[in-house]
Scaffold this motif. Structure first.
Motif, PDB file in Angstrom:
ATOM      1  N   GLN A  90       0.837  -1.191   0.000  1.00 33.94           N
ATOM      2  CA  GLN A  90       0.000   0.000   0.000  1.00 33.94           C
ATOM      3  C   GLN A  90       0.877   1.249   0.000  1.00 33.94           C
ATOM      4  N   SER A  91       0.298   2.341  -0.468  1.00 37.86           N
ATOM      5  CA  SER A  91       0.972   3.633  -0.438  1.00 37.86           C
ATOM      6  C   SER A  91       0.349   4.495   0.644  1.00 37.86           C
ATOM      7  N   ALA A  92       1.192   5.194   1.398  1.00 36.79           N
ATOM      8  CA  ALA A  92       0.689   6.083   2.444  1.00 36.79           C
ATOM      9  C   ALA A  92      -0.141   7.215   1.859  1.00 36.79           C
ATOM     10  N   ASP A  93       0.114   7.555   0.600  1.00 37.76           N
ATOM     11  CA  ASP A  93      -0.643   8.634  -0.038  1.00 37.76           C
ATOM     12  C   ASP A  93      -2.059   8.213  -0.388  1.00 37.76           C
ATOM     13  N   SER A  94      -2.329   6.908  -0.354  1.00 37.73           N
ATOM     14  CA  SER A  94      -3.689   6.440  -0.670  1.00 37.73           C
ATOM     15  C   SER A  94      -4.642   6.544   0.512  1.00 37.73           C
ATOM     16  N   PHE A  95      -4.112   6.866   1.710  1.00 39.03           N
ATOM     17  CA  PHE A  95      -4.973   7.014   2.886  1.00 39.03           C
ATOM     18  C   PHE A  95      -5.517   8.452   2.899  1.00 39.03           C
ATOM     19  N   GLU A  96      -6.734   8.616   2.427  1.00 39.39           N
ATOM     20  CA  GLU A  96      -7.308   9.955   2.326  1.00 39.39           C
ATOM     21  C   GLU A  96      -7.549  10.580   3.699  1.00 39.39           C
ATOM     22  N   TRP A  97      -7.821   9.759   4.686  1.00 36.37           N
ATOM     23  CA  TRP A  97      -8.101  10.264   6.025  1.00 36.37           C
ATOM     24  C   TRP A  97      -6.832  10.763   6.732  1.00 36.37           C
ATOM     25  N   LEU A  98      -5.643  10.365   6.203  1.00 38.10           N
ATOM     26  CA  LEU A  98      -4.401  10.680   6.908  1.00 38.10           C
ATOM     27  C   LEU A  98      -4.114  12.181   6.912  1.00 38.10           C
ATOM     28  N   SER A  99      -4.484  12.872   5.832  1.00 35.25           N
ATOM     29  CA  SER A  99      -4.196  14.300   5.753  1.00 35.25           C
ATOM     30  C   SER A  99      -4.940  15.098   6.812  1.00 35.25           C
ATOM     31  N   ASN A 138       7.470   7.097   9.435  1.00 33.34           N
ATOM     32  CA  ASN A 138       7.953   6.913  10.801  1.00 33.34           C
ATOM     33  C   ASN A 138       6.834   7.089  11.821  1.00 33.34           C
ATOM     34  N   HIS A 139       5.866   7.938  11.527  1.00 32.75           N
ATOM     35  CA  HIS A 139       4.769   8.205  12.455  1.00 32.75           C
ATOM     36  C   HIS A 139       3.496   7.453  12.081  1.00 32.75           C
ATOM     37  N   LEU A 140       3.518   6.704  10.987  1.00 35.34           N
ATOM     38  CA  LEU A 140       2.322   5.984  10.560  1.00 35.34           C
ATOM     39  C   LEU A 140       1.969   4.839  11.500  1.00 35.34           C
ATOM     40  N   ARG A 141       2.912   4.423  12.325  1.00 35.00           N
ATOM     41  CA  ARG A 141       2.656   3.326  13.260  1.00 35.00           C
ATOM     42  C   ARG A 141       1.619   3.700  14.312  1.00 35.00           C
ATOM     43  N   PHE A 142       1.374   4.977  14.513  1.00 35.09           N
ATOM     44  CA  PHE A 142       0.379   5.405  15.487  1.00 35.09           C
ATOM     45  C   PHE A 142      -1.036   5.414  14.906  1.00 35.09           C
ATOM     46  N   TYR A 143      -1.184   4.969  13.652  1.00 37.35           N
ATOM     47  CA  TYR A 143      -2.498   4.904  13.009  1.00 37.35           C
ATOM     48  C   TYR A 143      -2.855   3.477  12.612  1.00 37.35           C
ATOM     49  N   LEU A 144      -2.268   2.515  13.270  1.00 35.64           N
ATOM     50  CA  LEU A 144      -2.533   1.111  12.934  1.00 35.64           C
ATOM     51  C   LEU A 144      -4.018   0.745  13.001  1.00 35.64           C
ATOM     52  N   PRO A 145      -4.786   1.182  14.015  1.00 34.11           N
ATOM     53  CA  PRO A 145      -6.223   0.832  14.019  1.00 34.11           C
ATOM     54  C   PRO A 145      -6.986   1.412  12.831  1.00 34.11           C
ATOM     55  N   ASP A 146      -6.551   2.561  12.325  1.00 40.35           N
ATOM     56  CA  ASP A 146      -7.220   3.158  11.164  1.00 40.35           C
ATOM     57  C   ASP A 146      -6.813   2.473   9.861  1.00 40.35           C
ATOM     58  N   ILE A 147      -5.574   2.010   9.786  1.00 39.56           N
ATOM     59  CA  ILE A 147      -5.100   1.353   8.572  1.00 39.56           C
ATOM     60  C   ILE A 147      -5.691  -0.043   8.444  1.00 39.56           C
ATOM     61  N   PHE A 148      -5.852  -0.743   9.570  1.00 31.25           N
ATOM     62  CA  PHE A 148      -6.369  -2.119   9.566  1.00 31.25           C
ATOM     63  C   PHE A 148      -7.601  -2.189  10.464  1.00 31.25           C
ATOM     64  N   PRO A 149      -8.733  -1.732   9.979  1.00 26.27           N
ATOM     65  CA  PRO A 149      -9.931  -1.676  10.831  1.00 26.27           C
ATOM     66  C   PRO A 149     -10.495  -3.037  11.201  1.00 26.27           C
TER      67      PRO A 149
END
Length: 607
Positions: free
Chosen positions: A378-387, A409-420
């Motif tokens: 996956q690409s981090a840019d594909s997460f529309e909610w991340l912005s 480096n900070h995407l690890r704090f969004y694991l519940p949002d990435i893998f619901p």
């Protein structure tokens, strides 16, 4: 004519008598405080020293220079070039460690000595009489205290005062003699080409050749020992020519100071180059990404799909997450995990990268599928909610290491949002190698905590960390919420219970402390300190054999520790894919790289 010759002979004899008896008279005047026996002994030694030289006339200039050196400072007299003396200061107690361990009384004695030096205003260029009196007082007070101690204490101190003789002391002694010879050589007058100068230059050259690159006494040749004895004789002669040691002390101090300055400069330069190498992508990895990207866009859209994508949301499988832009590093993490798993068909890897490296990452795993395991790219840019959720202040920071400010480096704090749909996941850094089956982590009870990690709060270990080392506890908002004595833990191999994470809303807590840190200097850059704050009181300590740290900065990690560990972590700047990596640890990483791959060979990637 005869009368003229007679007058000439008388004048020559008179001049010779004056030249012979005048030095004797001057020396006797200087030695008037000595008794007759001491004076005769001194004169005999002087005459033997002068007449033992085969080049007495050439050494007269050195003798004159010796007399002048006694009156003036050696450094000022000779104007030694390229030598800058240190600042004249008295070192305080505790500034420098000692090889001899001191007990409490010895420390007090040392403090008294330093205080007395300061009270007398003594520096390195101070009065010798004051230093001699201090030394005599020191010796007398030490002897009195030694007598008053019990015998057992005296014996213990005598043991401490004589540490073990270092290994390979002959090699060190030879190098020391070369340094002493060069120091003596600097005392000679500029442009001097006497027999003594030629001899000491020859001895230095011979001993340096004899020692060469030898580091052990066992490898020294008989010729080296002979050259060492010859050097000892030359140094003994030099000590007679230069009996005043103050010039030697000043010059050696200047030499030591300049050597330390050069060493400090080289260390700073080396540190800069190491940091630069750690931040720079090697040409081989860049070449590999370019080739994989070109091949990916040459495929048809239907050929770009990875297999087994129907397993991505299955909560009963073993889910792993890796966030990285390094194709080869991700390949090692996946291959090492799958090769050690009992049920590789139940493993699902979720790899998140940036849009630039997404084609290369996808093409690599299309060409090299990891057996029966499933891989998702996956690409981090594909997460529309991340912005909207990601802290924009982190993106605005400039001048910091991009490894710390990167969204990966900070995407690890969004694991519940990435893998619901996933309730439990194991997070792995891209600089780890898995050595044992990690699916056993799903059977560990982390006792209602959101995070399971190995602690790093054992003092004395290279991996030791403390909260106040990275977090500013002088700020009231930090001091009232956190305890600096709380045990810290490591990122790199973590078990996250996403159900507990969502229940306690830890992502919102991350945003809170991230925003607070962007307004005030509360923590150092990176995700480690903010992770400690986010998962404060929500972390369960795993057994230390699950995660071994230090292979990227500590060369003292033993083979036994590596064999016991389930995951070895190359944390630090010396990554195994870089030339600066620690060589003896690279084999554990190279084991999972297929260097026979044509793309790796074309890009000059090798062990």
């Amino acid at each position: 004519m005869r009368l003229f010759r007679r007058c000439t002979r008388i004048s020559i004899l008179s001049l010779l008598a004056i030249s012979v008896f005048t030095p004797v008279f001057l020396l006797s005047y200087r030695l008037k405080n000595l008794n007759s026996d001491g004076m005769m002994f001194y004169l005999l030694l002087l005459l033997l020293d002068l007449w033992s030289s085969r080049d007495f006339v050439e050494d007269l200039s050195i003798l004159k220079h010796r007399v002048d050196a006694q009156a003036n400072s050696a450094v000022q007299q000779e104007e030694v070039e390229d030598l800058k003396g240190p600042h004249l200061v008295v070192y305080r107690d505790g500034d420098h460690g000692s090889l001899v361990s001191l007990n409490e009384n010895d420390s007090l004695d040392k403090a008294e000595n330093v205080n007395s030096l300061q009270n007398n205003g003594t520096t390195y260029g101070g009065d010798r009489k004051n230093q001699q009196n201090l030394y005599e007082k020191r010796v007398s007070s030490s002897s009195e205290k030694e007598k008053s101690r019990p015998k057992g204490v005296q014996h213990s101190r005598s043991i401490q005062s004589h540490p073990q003789r270092p290994l390979d002391e002959k090699v060190k002694e030879m190098k020391d003699k070369v340094i002493r010879a060069k120091a003596y050589l600097s005392f000679t007058p500029p442009g001097s080409n006497s027999h003594f100068v030629k001899e000491i230059k020859l001895r230095i050259k011979e001993l340096e050749r004899a020692v060469g690159g030898v580091t052990k006494d066992s490898r020294l040749s008989r010729r080296a020992m002979q050259k060492m004895k010859a050097m000892e004789g030359t140094l003994l002669r030099a000590s007679r020519i230069y009996p005043d040691c103050s010039a030697m002390v000043n010059t050696l101090r200047a030499m030591t100071y300049n050597a330390e300055e050069q060493l400090r400069s080289q260390r700073d330069h080396t540190s800069f180059l190491v940091q630069l190498a750690a931040r720079t992508t090697p040409k081989g990895l860049h070449c590999l990404s370019m080739r994989l990207t070109a091949e990916y866009f040459a495929l048809q859209p239907e050929e770009r799909e990875l297999p087994n994508q129907n397993k991505l949301q299955d909560p009963d499988l073993y889910h792993f997450a890796v966030f990285s832009d390094n194709v080869l590093a991700c390949s090692v993490v996946v291959n090492s995990t799958v090769s050690t798993a009992r049920d590789p068909e139940k493993i699902v890897f979720h790899i998140v990268t940036d849009s630039l490296n997404l084609p290369a990452m996808s093409m690599w795993f299309l060409m090299n599928p990891p057996g029966k395991a499933t891989v998702q790219i996956q690409s981090a840019d594909s997460f529309e909610w991340l912005s909207t959720k990601y802290n924009e202040d982190q993106q605005k920071q400039k001048g910091l290491d991009p490894r710390y400010t990167s969204v990966l480096n900070h995407l690890r704090f969004y694991l519940p949002d990435i893998f619901p749909s996933v309730n439990k996941i194991v997070f792995l850094d891209h600089d780890v190698v898995v050595k044992k089956d990690l699916t056993r982590l799903w059977r560990i009870n982390i006792k209602g905590k959101a995070n399971g990690a190995v602690e790093t709060c054992v003092e004395g270990e290279p991996s030791f960390r403390r909260m106040d080392m990275f977090i500013n506890f002088t700020d009231p908002s930090v001091a009232t919420r956190f305890d600096s004595n709380t045990c810290t833990w490591a990122f790199g191999m973590n078990v996250f219970d996403l159900h507990e994470w969502r229940k306690r809303n830890l992502t919102a807590r991350y945003h809170k402390y991230s925003d607070l840190g962007s307004k005030r200097p509360l923590l150092k850059a990176g995700s480690l300190p903010i992770g400690w704050m986010t998962f404060y009181n929500h972390t369960h300590a795993l057994d230390r054999t699950w995660h071994l740290l230090g292979l990227g900065y500590d060369s003292g990690v033993t083979r036994a520790q590596i064999e016991q560990a389930a995951v070895v972590h190359y944390d630090g700047v010396m990554k195994p894919w870089l030339d600066i990596g620690i060589h003896k640890y690279k084999s554990y990483w190279n084991k999972h790289v297929s260097y026979e791959h044509p793309y790796l060979q074309q890009c000059n990637l090798h062990q």
